[in-house]
Motif scaffolding. Structure first.
Motif, short mmCIF file in Angstrom:
data_model
loop_
_atom_site.label_atom_id
_atom_site.label_comp_id
_atom_site.label_asym_id
_atom_site.label_seq_id
_atom_site.Cartn_x
_atom_site.Cartn_y
_atom_site.Cartn_z
N VAL A 102 -6.35 60.57 5.47
CA VAL A 102 -7.90 60.48 5.01
C VAL A 102 -8.12 60.00 3.57
O VAL A 102 -7.25 60.27 2.87
N SER A 103 -8.91 58.71 3.47
CA SER A 103 -8.93 58.12 2.07
C SER A 103 -10.48 58.06 1.58
O SER A 103 -11.20 57.90 2.83
N ILE A 104 -10.66 57.88 0.49
CA ILE A 104 -12.12 57.74 0.39
C ILE A 104 -12.32 56.18 0.33
O ILE A 104 -11.68 55.52 -0.35
N ASP A 105 -13.40 55.82 1.07
CA ASP A 105 -13.71 54.40 1.24
C ASP A 105 -14.71 54.01 0.38
O ASP A 105 -14.71 52.68 -0.16
N GLY A 106 -15.65 55.05 -0.14
CA GLY A 106 -16.53 54.50 -1.17
C GLY A 106 -17.40 55.89 -1.23
O GLY A 106 -17.33 56.66 -0.81
N ALA A 107 -18.18 55.64 -2.53
CA ALA A 107 -19.05 56.74 -2.85
C ALA A 107 -20.37 56.08 -3.69
O ALA A 107 -20.35 54.97 -4.01
N GLN A 108 -21.51 56.67 -3.26
CA GLN A 108 -22.88 56.26 -3.81
C GLN A 108 -23.51 57.57 -4.13
O GLN A 108 -23.52 58.50 -3.70
N ILE A 109 -24.03 57.37 -5.55
CA ILE A 109 -24.88 58.40 -6.04
C ILE A 109 -26.29 57.86 -6.41
O ILE A 109 -26.18 56.64 -6.96
N SER A 110 -27.42 58.38 -5.79
CA SER A 110 -28.76 58.07 -6.12
C SER A 110 -29.47 59.29 -6.11
O SER A 110 -29.32 60.29 -6.19
N SER A 111 -30.92 58.92 -6.46
CA SER A 111 -32.00 59.75 -6.72
C SER A 111 -32.13 60.75 -5.73
O SER A 111 -32.62 62.00 -5.81
N ILE A 112 -31.93 60.46 -4.19
CA ILE A 112 -32.03 61.12 -3.18
C ILE A 112 -30.73 61.92 -2.73
O ILE A 112 -30.97 62.80 -1.76
N GLY A 113 -29.66 61.69 -3.24
CA GLY A 113 -28.44 62.48 -2.77
C GLY A 113 -27.27 61.63 -3.35
O GLY A 113 -27.23 60.68 -3.87
N THR A 114 -25.98 62.12 -2.72
CA THR A 114 -24.84 61.63 -3.11
C THR A 114 -24.06 61.35 -1.49
O THR A 114 -24.23 62.09 -0.70
N ALA A 115 -23.57 60.30 -1.39
CA ALA A 115 -22.82 59.96 -0.22
C ALA A 115 -21.64 59.57 -0.42
O ALA A 115 -21.07 58.82 -1.34
N ILE A 116 -20.62 59.97 0.25
CA ILE A 116 -19.35 59.56 0.26
C ILE A 116 -18.53 59.08 1.49
O ILE A 116 -18.96 59.61 2.58
N SER A 117 -18.21 57.79 1.58
CA SER A 117 -17.66 57.30 3.04
C SER A 117 -16.18 57.52 2.86
O SER A 117 -15.41 57.28 2.18
N LEU A 118 -15.75 58.33 4.06
CA LEU A 118 -14.25 58.48 4.36
C LEU A 118 -13.87 57.46 5.30
O LEU A 118 -14.39 57.21 6.15
N ARG A 119 -12.29 57.33 5.19
CA ARG A 119 -11.66 56.38 6.35
C ARG A 119 -10.70 57.53 6.89
O ARG A 119 -9.64 57.85 6.06
N PHE A 120 -10.54 57.38 8.34
CA PHE A 120 -9.58 58.22 8.78
C PHE A 120 -8.51 57.45 9.67
O PHE A 120 -8.96 56.48 10.13
N GLU A 121 -7.35 57.56 9.37
CA GLU A 121 -6.28 56.85 10.27
C GLU A 121 -5.41 57.85 10.92
O GLU A 121 -5.07 58.69 10.36
N VAL A 122 -5.31 57.66 12.30
CA VAL A 122 -4.52 58.37 12.96
C VAL A 122 -3.09 58.13 12.68
O VAL A 122 -2.65 57.12 12.71
N LEU A 123 -2.39 59.23 12.49
CA LEU A 123 -0.80 58.92 12.22
C LEU A 123 -0.10 59.31 13.47
O LEU A 123 -0.02 60.30 13.85
N GLY A 124 0.95 58.21 13.83
CA GLY A 124 1.88 58.66 14.85
C GLY A 124 1.34 59.01 16.22
O GLY A 124 1.88 59.96 16.99
N LYS A 125 0.19 58.68 16.65
CA LYS A 125 -0.27 59.00 17.82
C LYS A 125 0.62 58.43 19.09
O LYS A 125 0.72 57.38 18.91
N GLN A 126 0.94 59.02 19.95
CA GLN A 126 1.61 58.83 21.09
C GLN A 126 0.53 58.84 22.20
O GLN A 126 -0.12 59.90 22.48
N SER A 127 0.96 57.96 23.25
CA SER A 127 0.24 57.98 24.36
C SER A 127 0.41 58.93 25.59
O SER A 127 1.61 59.15 25.55
#
Length: 127
Positions: A102-127
């Motif tokens: 999990v990594s932080i992709d971006g963040a935004q702070i405004s007068s209506i609130g705070t938003a954080i964008s996260l990026r999820f990468e699946v590790l070693g997934k086997q079918s």
């Protein structure tokens, strides 16, 4: 408001590095999220769990709630705890549990609130 406070307190206590002895806490004080110690300490699967009284009365409503809350909580987190222990011991079968980077992709702070964008990468997934 009090219920929200108790839920937040439980989440904070559960996510901390505390190695609390949860067996000594009242059922209503148990964190909703398991502590690091609960996820990593090796115990017998039934160690520390109360026994359900089938042919006996419980001494109080509190004892009944304590018994069933602890059993439900233990059942909910058993697979997660097993997966964490197996991961730490390098014996995790990746078909049993998905791992994510999990990594932080971006963040935004405004007068209506705070938003954080996260990026999820699946590790070693086997079918």
């Amino acid at each position: 408001v009090l219920t929200t406070f108790r839920i937040m307190k439980s989440l904070i206590l559960g996510l901390g590095d505390l190695e609390d002895d949860v067996e000594s806490l009242e059922w209503s004080e148990l964190p909703l999220v398991p502590s690091r110690g609960e996820l990593t300490v090796s115990k017998a699967s039934s160690a520390g769990f109360p026994v359900v009284r089938v042919n006996q009365k419980y001494e109080s409503g509190e004892e009944y709630l304590d018994t069933y809350f602890r059993l439900l909580r233990g059942d909910c987190f058993h697979e997660l705890s097993t997966g964490v222990k197996n991961f730490l011991n390098k014996t995790l079968d990746k078909r049993d549990m998905s791992l994510y980077r999990v990594s932080i992709d971006g963040a935004q702070i405004s007068s209506i609130g705070t938003a954080i964008s996260l990026r999820f990468e699946v590790l070693g997934k086997q079918s």
